[in-house]
Design an enzyme around this catalytic site. Sequence first.
Site, PDB file in Angstrom:
ATOM      1  N   ASP A 141       0.850  -1.260   0.069  1.00 33.73           N
ATOM      2  CA  ASP A 141      -0.047  -0.005   0.158  1.00 33.73           C
ATOM      3  C   ASP A 141       0.848   1.105   0.039  1.00 33.73           C
ATOM      4  O   ASP A 141       0.612   2.204   0.619  1.00 33.73           O
ATOM      5  CB  ASP A 141      -0.862  -0.139   1.112  1.00 33.73           C
ATOM      6  CG  ASP A 141      -2.128   0.969   0.944  1.00 33.73           C
ATOM      7  OD1 ASP A 141      -2.662   1.598   1.993  1.00 33.73           O
ATOM      8  OD2 ASP A 141      -2.343   1.304  -0.033  1.00 33.73           O
ATOM      9  N   LYS A 144       3.181   3.407  -5.431  1.00 29.73           N
ATOM     10  CA  LYS A 144       2.514   2.415  -6.538  1.00 29.73           C
ATOM     11  C   LYS A 144       3.512   1.817  -7.399  1.00 29.73           C
ATOM     12  O   LYS A 144       3.610   0.780  -7.614  1.00 29.73           O
ATOM     13  CB  LYS A 144       1.118   3.061  -7.210  1.00 29.73           C
ATOM     14  CG  LYS A 144       0.098   3.573  -6.211  1.00 29.73           C
ATOM     15  CD  LYS A 144       0.022   2.468  -5.143  1.00 29.73           C
ATOM     16  CE  LYS A 144      -0.422   3.189  -3.985  1.00 29.73           C
ATOM     17  NZ  LYS A 144      -0.635   2.512  -2.829  1.00 29.73           N
ATOM     18  N   ASP A 169      -3.330  -3.012  -2.638  1.00 28.05           N
ATOM     19  CA  ASP A 169      -4.298  -1.709  -2.682  1.00 28.05           C
ATOM     20  C   ASP A 169      -4.099  -1.119  -3.807  1.00 28.05           C
ATOM     21  O   ASP A 169      -2.855  -1.319  -4.426  1.00 28.05           O
ATOM     22  CB  ASP A 169      -4.258  -1.004  -1.623  1.00 28.05           C
ATOM     23  CG  ASP A 169      -5.356  -0.004  -1.425  1.00 28.05           C
ATOM     24  OD1 ASP A 169      -5.300   0.898  -0.863  1.00 28.05           O
ATOM     25  OD2 ASP A 169      -6.433  -0.337  -1.831  1.00 28.05           O
ATOM     26  N   ASN A 170      -5.115  -0.619  -4.439  1.00 32.49           N
ATOM     27  CA  ASN A 170      -4.938   0.754  -5.454  1.00 32.49           C
ATOM     28  C   ASN A 170      -4.296   0.125  -6.718  1.00 32.49           C
ATOM     29  O   ASN A 170      -3.793   0.769  -7.465  1.00 32.49           O
ATOM     30  CB  ASN A 170      -3.919   1.624  -5.074  1.00 32.49           C
ATOM     31  CG  ASN A 170      -4.333   2.229  -3.593  1.00 32.49           C
ATOM     32  OD1 ASN A 170      -3.670   1.939  -2.960  1.00 32.49           O
ATOM     33  ND2 ASN A 170      -5.560   2.716  -3.529  1.00 32.49           N
ATOM     34  N   GLU A 199     -11.258   4.314  -1.502  1.00 30.20           N
ATOM     35  CA  GLU A 199     -11.897   4.500  -0.294  1.00 30.20           C
ATOM     36  C   GLU A 199     -12.623   6.021  -0.280  1.00 30.20           C
ATOM     37  O   GLU A 199     -12.363   6.937  -0.679  1.00 30.20           O
ATOM     38  CB  GLU A 199     -10.576   4.798   0.591  1.00 30.20           C
ATOM     39  CG  GLU A 199      -9.417   5.592   0.268  1.00 30.20           C
ATOM     40  CD  GLU A 199      -8.352   4.912  -0.517  1.00 30.20           C
ATOM     41  OE1 GLU A 199      -8.506   3.789  -0.802  1.00 30.20           O
ATOM     42  OE2 GLU A 199      -7.163   5.411  -0.414  1.00 30.20           O
TER      43      GLU A 199
HETATM   44  O1  LIG Z   1       3.985   5.762   0.689  1.00 29.96           O
HETATM   45  C1  LIG Z   1       3.861   7.040   0.711  1.00 29.96           C
HETATM   46  N1  LIG Z   1       2.455   7.196   0.275  1.00 29.96           N
HETATM   47  C2  LIG Z   1       1.425   6.630   0.438  1.00 29.96           C
HETATM   48  C3  LIG Z   1       1.445   5.568  -0.703  1.00 29.96           C
HETATM   49  N2  LIG Z   1       0.030   5.694  -1.121  1.00 29.96           N
HETATM   50  C4  LIG Z   1      -0.813   6.254  -1.937  1.00 29.96           C
HETATM   51  O2  LIG Z   1      -0.074   6.989  -2.509  1.00 29.96           O
HETATM   52  C5  LIG Z   1      -2.154   6.271  -2.138  1.00 29.96           C
HETATM   53  C6  LIG Z   1      -2.841   7.215  -2.813  1.00 29.96           C
HETATM   54  C7  LIG Z   1      -4.312   7.151  -3.015  1.00 29.96           C
HETATM   55  C8  LIG Z   1      -4.666   8.328  -3.678  1.00 29.96           C
HETATM   56  C9  LIG Z   1      -6.085   8.019  -4.391  1.00 29.96           C
HETATM   57  C10 LIG Z   1      -6.599   9.090  -5.014  1.00 29.96           C
HETATM   58  C11 LIG Z   1      -6.082  10.384  -4.833  1.00 29.96           C
HETATM   59  F1  LIG Z   1      -6.716  11.396  -5.894  1.00 29.96           F
HETATM   60  C12 LIG Z   1      -4.997  10.541  -4.396  1.00 29.96           C
HETATM   61  C13 LIG Z   1      -4.238   9.478  -3.696  1.00 29.96           C
HETATM   62  C14 LIG Z   1      -4.936   6.377  -2.492  1.00 29.96           C
HETATM   63  C15 LIG Z   1      -4.321   5.103  -1.768  1.00 29.96           C
HETATM   64  O3  LIG Z   1      -5.025   4.142  -1.101  1.00 29.96           O
HETATM   65  C16 LIG Z   1      -3.048   5.145  -1.734  1.00 29.96           C
HETATM   66  O4  LIG Z   1      -2.443   4.018  -0.980  1.00 29.96           O
HETATM   67  C17 LIG Z   1       5.012   7.684   0.710  1.00 29.96           C
HETATM   68  C18 LIG Z   1       4.744   9.172   0.746  1.00 29.96           C
HETATM   69  C19 LIG Z   1       5.832   9.963   0.754  1.00 29.96           C
HETATM   70  O5  LIG Z   1       5.677  11.444   0.999  1.00 29.96           O
HETATM   71  N3  LIG Z   1       7.088   9.204   1.141  1.00 29.96           N
HETATM   72  C20 LIG Z   1       7.228   7.966   1.003  1.00 29.96           C
HETATM   73  N4  LIG Z   1       6.076   7.339   0.880  1.00 29.96           N
HETATM   74 MG   LIG Z   2      -3.969   2.408  -0.709  1.00 28.54          MG
END
Ligand SMILES: O=C(NCCNC(=O)c1cc(-c2ccc(F)cc2)cc(O)c1O)c1cc(O)ncn1
Ligand SMILES: [Mg+2]
Length: 214
Positions: A141, A144, A169-170, A199
């Site tokens: 998760d 991606k 996920d996603n 979600e």
């Molecule tokens: O892992 C890191 N971010 C979360 C990954 N997860 C996602 O990006 C994620 C995004 C969305 C999402 C869906 C629609 C939308 F309009 C915007 C975002 C949904 C989800 O369910 C996710 O899981 C991360 C961050 C960082 O700054 N540094 C290191 N790692």
């Molecule tokens: Mg997710």
Amino acid sequence: TRSTRPQRLLGAVQKSATRGDPCSVVNAIDQFCRHTEWAMNVGDEKGCILDSVVSEVNPATVLELGTYCGYSTVRIARLLPPHAKLITLEFNPDFAAIARQVIAWAGMEEKVHLVEGASGEWIPKIKEQFGVKALDLVFLDHWKDQYLPDTKLIEECGLLRKGSVLLADNVIFPGAPQYLEYVRSSQQYESQYFKSHLEYTKVEDGLEKSVFLG
Ligand SMILES: O=C(NCCNC(=O)c1cc(-c2ccc(F)cc2)cc(O)c1O)c1cc(O)ncn1
Ligand SMILES: [Mg+2]
């Protein structure tokens, strides 16, 4: 200065959830994200699919990639038997700081090891650091475009056994096309798509469950 979204989410947990009650923490986050401020937790709809996979696998060892605020960490940990272990990796220190407090509020600290750092750096250390022979369940998760390289790294590190389950996920939104192509075409995996929604929205998304055949 203005609070961050994770800080506001933690505030909602501390205001509305009962200390030591993981279900109330999950419900408080879902209420907050549905009615006050959207956040990128796996959420309640996909969360039910996650619950059913966790219950079916009944894992002794779980690896979660991408902790964020700890919603899925708590969701998974609440279903684990007492001595099971959930290792969760988070790259972003601000996310990790909030997740620790959410996990503590839920009373799940005993079952959870939250590691701050890059998955690529930490996956090769899991066996020695945590005395893990194999991962029964991996929940992907995080970023991606990291799903595929990290899956290959997990394979190379010998962390999978016959029957290990990857749950991603996603896979539709934001999407993980290269990962999907890999697990669906590889002879080493039996893959299944669980259609759902992003979600707290009506946008299509889903989880991909892939069983490692060894
Ligand atoms: O892992 C890191 N971010 C979360 C990954 N997860 C996602 O990006 C994620 C995004 C969305 C999402 C869906 C629609 C939308 F309009 C915007 C975002 C949904 C989800 O369910 C996710 O899981 C991360 C961050 C960082 O700054 N540094 C290191 N790692
Ligand atoms: Mg997710």
